[in-house]
Write an enzyme that holds these catalytic residues in place. Structure first.
Site, PDB file in Angstrom:
ATOM      1  N   ALA A 184       0.797  -1.224   0.000  1.00 24.01           N
ATOM      2  CA  ALA A 184       0.000   0.000   0.000  1.00 24.01           C
ATOM      3  C   ALA A 184       0.828   1.272   0.000  1.00 24.01           C
ATOM      4  O   ALA A 184       0.520   2.234  -0.706  1.00 24.01           O
ATOM      5  CB  ALA A 184      -0.936  -0.015   1.215  1.00 24.01           C
ATOM      6  N   ARG A 260       3.035 -12.381   0.227  1.00 26.09           N
ATOM      7  CA  ARG A 260       3.359 -13.622   0.926  1.00 26.09           C
ATOM      8  C   ARG A 260       2.169 -14.577   0.887  1.00 26.09           C
ATOM      9  O   ARG A 260       2.189 -15.610   1.553  1.00 26.09           O
ATOM     10  CB  ARG A 260       3.714 -13.347   2.402  1.00 26.09           C
ATOM     11  CG  ARG A 260       4.861 -12.402   2.646  1.00 26.09           C
ATOM     12  CD  ARG A 260       6.195 -12.971   2.212  1.00 26.09           C
ATOM     13  NE  ARG A 260       7.285 -12.082   2.609  1.00 26.09           N
ATOM     14  CZ  ARG A 260       7.695 -11.020   1.910  1.00 26.09           C
ATOM     15  NH1 ARG A 260       7.091 -10.715   0.763  1.00 26.09           N
ATOM     16  NH2 ARG A 260       8.689 -10.267   2.334  1.00 26.09           N
ATOM     17  N   GLU A 386      12.274  -3.596  -7.931  1.00 27.43           N
ATOM     18  CA  GLU A 386      12.249  -2.725  -6.759  1.00 27.43           C
ATOM     19  C   GLU A 386      12.865  -1.392  -7.168  1.00 27.43           C
ATOM     20  O   GLU A 386      14.062  -1.305  -7.427  1.00 27.43           O
ATOM     21  CB  GLU A 386      13.042  -3.337  -5.608  1.00 27.43           C
ATOM     22  CG  GLU A 386      12.437  -4.610  -5.034  1.00 27.43           C
ATOM     23  CD  GLU A 386      11.404  -4.327  -3.962  1.00 27.43           C
ATOM     24  OE1 GLU A 386      11.147  -3.137  -3.683  1.00 27.43           O
ATOM     25  OE2 GLU A 386      10.863  -5.294  -3.397  1.00 27.43           O
TER      26      GLU A 386
END
Length: 424
Positions: A184, A260, A386
């Protein structure tokens, strides 16, 4: 070197919380492990509940972690006892978040959105604005753009994909599946994905070769509930998970870590079974409606799927499977070649250095992640990107630098797509 177990327990107890935090007086520490034992200790803190903004298992590479005022003395003792190099990079996270929100409110006033036309790179957009934008693209480019409702979040926010083609009408083309907004608080992720959409649709002539043999299916915002929650105020700014409530030890803890929650080595190392943890894997695999949407998309596209690419922040990494083990996939050379191409393109264009490699060997072990599942489901190449970190809270650049960051990201994504054209 043995861990200070009692001190570790105290720290972990302070790290696990069920509600939003007031970040006044919280600090961000940069820690740099120089030994394997130091790296293991830091990783233990991370998946047991300590909030790491970025983490690397590579010795000599920095990680950043949030430390509350209550944790401060014990945390400093831990660093000293284990001789871990550290520095304070933000002495008051709460003040930085408040400043960011003030800037955001000003940008919303200066740059209102109508839901039509191109989005600017001058601010971060909310869920409704993102959905309105892709709906408008479908209306303006009906022969090349298709928008589809693919599901709903726990709080009943619509989840939509945008499929971008070159309009030639050929069926059965290979597919690149791209998503953003898993976590988020990583606002730059959907912003970068929106820029990719802009380049493929609004700047079609410059990028037509990327659509000659491939269709792009893009889910701009996976974790819509968490993303909206993180924009509600300063207390919620660092929210990471989804928003489905879970009862735990007489309290309500919200959400699971969607990265996950996938049913491939679910809830193994790198994930938590504590609902209050930021890395909570959920009570079962695919407990979150948002991850079910991604799973179903993967399976529906896998027979044509060339690459699954998921955008996160931050740390300057291009990561490929596996995340659950240090072993490598059979075609790891192909994965490595694509990731290396993206990293080299970014460095050549901007000077920004990306580290690339398998998730576990370069970053840390994290079972149940979407990139592992995408590769398992049948995509030839599966990569987590990333993005670069910046600003006082790390995850997102200030609005004045959004354009710089999303254009840099596109350079890497475009280069990887071009490499795929050579390979497949």
């Amino acid at each position: 070197m043995k861990f200070s177990l009692g001190l570790l327990v105290l720290l972990l107890g302070a790290a696990l919380v069920a509600a939003d935090r007031d970040y006044e007086g919280y600090r961000i520490y940069e820690v740099i492990p120089s030994t394997i034992d130091q790296a293991k200790l830091l990783h233990q803190l991370s998946f047991e509940g300590f909030d790491f903004l970025s983490e690397s298992r590579l010795l000599g590479h920095p990680s950043q972690v949030i430390v509350s005022p209550e944790q401060l003395e014990q945390f400093q003792q831990l660093l000293e006892a284990h001789q871990i190099d550290s520095s304070v990079v933000n002495s008051n996270l709460g003040a930085s978040i408040a400043e960011e929100f003030a800037q955001r409110q000003m940008q919303r006033l200066l740059s209102p959105i109508t839901g039509k036309g191109r989005l600017s790179n001058e601010r971060y957009y909310n869920h409704e604005e993102i959905i309105n934008y892709i709906d408008d693209l479908a209306k303006r480019y009906p022969h090349r753009v298709y928008v589809k409702t693919v599901g709903w979040s726990y709080e009943k926010r619509v989840l939509k994909t945008i499929t971008i083609t070159n309009g030639d009408g050929k069926a059965g083309k290979k597919v690149i599946f791209l998503d953003g907004g898993f976590h988020a608080r990583e606002w730059i992720s959907p912003a970068a994905v929106l820029y990719v959409i802009d380049q493929l649709v609004e700047q079609f002539e410059q990028n037509a070769h990327l659509l000659q043999d491939y269709d792009w299916v893009i889910l701009p915002l996976v974790n819509a509930d968490g993303y909206e929650h993180s924009q509600t105020g300063t207390l919620a700014r660092m929210w990471r998970k989804t928003r489905q409530p879970y009862n735990y030890a007489g309290q309500t803890c919200y959400g699971a870590d969607p990265n996950r929650n996938f049913a491939f080595h679910w809830n193994e190392e790198g994930a938590s079974s504590n609902p209050c943890s930021d890395t909570y894997a959920g009570p079962t695999a695919f407990s979150e409606p948002e991850t079910i949407v991604v799973r179903d998309l993967m399976h529906s596209l896998a027979d044509r799927g060339i690459m699954y690419l998921t955008i996160h922040s931050y740390g300057n990494y291009l990561l490929y499977p596996w995340g659950w083990t240090s072993d490598l996939p059979d075609n790891w050379e192909d994965l490595d070649a694509v990731a290396r191409t993206g990293a080299e393109a970014i460095e050549n264009a901007t000077g920004t250095v990306y580290t690339y490699g398998s998730s576990t060997n370069v970053l840390y072990i994290a079972a149940g992640a979407s990139d592992d599942y995408g590769y398992y489901a049948g995509f030839n190449v599966s990569i987590t990107m990333e993005l670069t970190g910046a600003g006082s809270i790390g995850f997102n650049p200030p609005v004045t630098r959004i354009d710089e960051f999303v254009t840099e990201t596109w350079i890497g994504i475009r280069a990887m797509a071009e490499k795929l054209l050579e390979m497949y």
